[in-house]
Design an enzyme around this catalytic site. Structure first.
Site, PDB file in Angstrom:
ATOM      1  N   TYR A 145       0.860  -1.155   0.122  1.00  0.00           N
ATOM      2  CA  TYR A 145      -0.143  -0.054   0.151  1.00  0.00           C
ATOM      3  C   TYR A 145       0.779   1.428   0.089  1.00  0.00           C
ATOM      4  O   TYR A 145       1.551   1.558   1.150  1.00  0.00           O
ATOM      5  CB  TYR A 145      -1.002   0.069   1.154  1.00  0.00           C
ATOM      6  CG  TYR A 145      -1.852   1.011   1.239  1.00  0.00           C
ATOM      7  CD1 TYR A 145      -2.205   2.004   0.490  1.00  0.00           C
ATOM      8  CD2 TYR A 145      -2.715   1.186   2.497  1.00  0.00           C
ATOM      9  CE1 TYR A 145      -3.136   2.866   0.467  1.00  0.00           C
ATOM     10  CE2 TYR A 145      -3.622   2.010   2.445  1.00  0.00           C
ATOM     11  CZ  TYR A 145      -3.949   2.765   1.606  1.00  0.00           C
ATOM     12  OH  TYR A 145      -4.946   3.918   1.751  1.00  0.00           O
ATOM     13  N   LYS A 173      -1.579  -1.332  -3.753  1.00  0.00           N
ATOM     14  CA  LYS A 173      -2.782  -0.310  -3.909  1.00  0.00           C
ATOM     15  C   LYS A 173      -1.895   0.878  -4.014  1.00  0.00           C
ATOM     16  O   LYS A 173      -1.266   1.511  -3.258  1.00  0.00           O
ATOM     17  CB  LYS A 173      -3.519  -0.433  -2.844  1.00  0.00           C
ATOM     18  CG  LYS A 173      -4.478   0.687  -2.492  1.00  0.00           C
ATOM     19  CD  LYS A 173      -5.116   0.680  -1.291  1.00  0.00           C
ATOM     20  CE  LYS A 173      -6.335   1.772  -1.414  1.00  0.00           C
ATOM     21  NZ  LYS A 173      -7.010   1.903   0.025  1.00  0.00           N
TER      22      LYS A 173
END
Length: 303
Positions: A145, A173
């Site tokens: 992330y 992400k």
């Protein structure tokens, strides 16, 4: 409805239309597991083929470790094996992150969302070692992330390229707002890229992204799925129109001064869906902001 059987593949290891689901609380502020079950089932029925739990939108900084595990187990019970569940496990502490990853797997998660350690701002070699230790220690595939605006530390493209060699590090992400950097990684790795910013869904898909992890999908899951349906069908004109139609709602929910958790819960509450209050230090949307969100949403629905 698009189901996980249609979209989960090595290039889309966690599905395609993932919702960064809010964590419902009761009016008293306790974890609302029944509400979580109902919300998860609603999101899946409306087109989400993956759910991200205990992420930023899920208020992970203010939920206890036990609550995180309880939430995963409850949502798994509600949706069964129909969709992948990715659990946020990232913290500022490598050991704690490893412990959360193991607990998430035990509770029924299919993947671990691991954010850069925040506040301490480790250099790239230490950051890389952190992710490798988490991937080595746990049994779950990992979605990295990258959100430097919150963590203070970017996962640089070259670091992502090196990390892609680990068999359990399979996805990203992306909230970096670095489109060139994303293209570098997409060109040199097999990492599945997921747009973490709703305004970038179509743009990243155009260069090979797997899909999205969407905050806006809390309120309009079917519309977010429709953008990707159209793109996958080769109808880029329709995909463009759907992406642009969502612009005002995306702005209101993610870029108008309030965190996406706050705006999502305000809209879900207005729609009669499980959400409840936010936990301090966040505060609920004020009346003016909530009314403005509802007006934008109603305009979107009417369009």
């Amino acid at each position: 409805m698009t189901n996980a059987g249609d979209t989960t593949s090595p290039s889309r290891p966690f599905g395609r239309t993932l919702c960064a689901m809010v964590t419902p609380f009761t009016d008293a502020g306790a974890l609302d597991l029944d509400g979580a079950r109902r919300l998860a089932a609603h999101l899946v029925a409306e087109g989400c083929d993956g759910l991200v739990l205990n992420g930023t939108t899920g208020e992970s900084p203010t939920t206890l470790d036990a609550e995180k595990a309880e939430l995963i187990a409850a949502v798994r019970e509600a949706v069964g094996e129909r969709v992948p569940l990715v659990a946020g496990v990232g913290t500022a502490d490598t050991l704690h992150t490893v412990e959360l990853a193991r607990a998430a797997q035990k509770a029924g998660a299919d993947g671990a969302l691991v954010v850069s350690p925040y506040y301490s701002r480790p250099p790239q070699d230490a950051l890389e070692a952190h992710f490798l230790e988490v991937a080595d220690a746990g049994g779950l595939p990992v979605m990295l992330y990258d959100i430097p605006g919150r963590t203070g530390t970017r996962i640089e493209p070259e670091t992502l390229i090196r990390l892609a060699a680990h068999p359990r590090i399979v996805a990203v992400k992306d909230c970096s707002y670095d489109f060139l950097g994303a293209q570098k990684v997409l060109a040199r790795t097999d990492l599945a890229y997921y747009a973490g910013c709703d305004e970038h869904i179509l743009a990243l898909c155009a260069v090979g992204a797997a899909g999205c992890v969407s905050t806006v999908a809390n309120a309009v899951p079917a519309h977010v799925a429709a953008i990707l349906d159209a793109f996958d069908a080769g109808d880029t004109a329709r995909a463009r129109g759907l992406q642009l139609r969502a612009t005002r709602l995306i702005e209101a929910m993610t870029a108008a001064g309030l965190p996406g958790t706050v705006t999502s819960k305000a809209l879900l509450g207005a729609l009669g869906l499980p959400a409840g209050p936010v936990r301090a230090p966040l505060r609920p949307a004020g009346r003016e902001a909530a009314d403005g969100l509802r007006a934008v949403y109603e305009e979107f629905v009417a369009a």
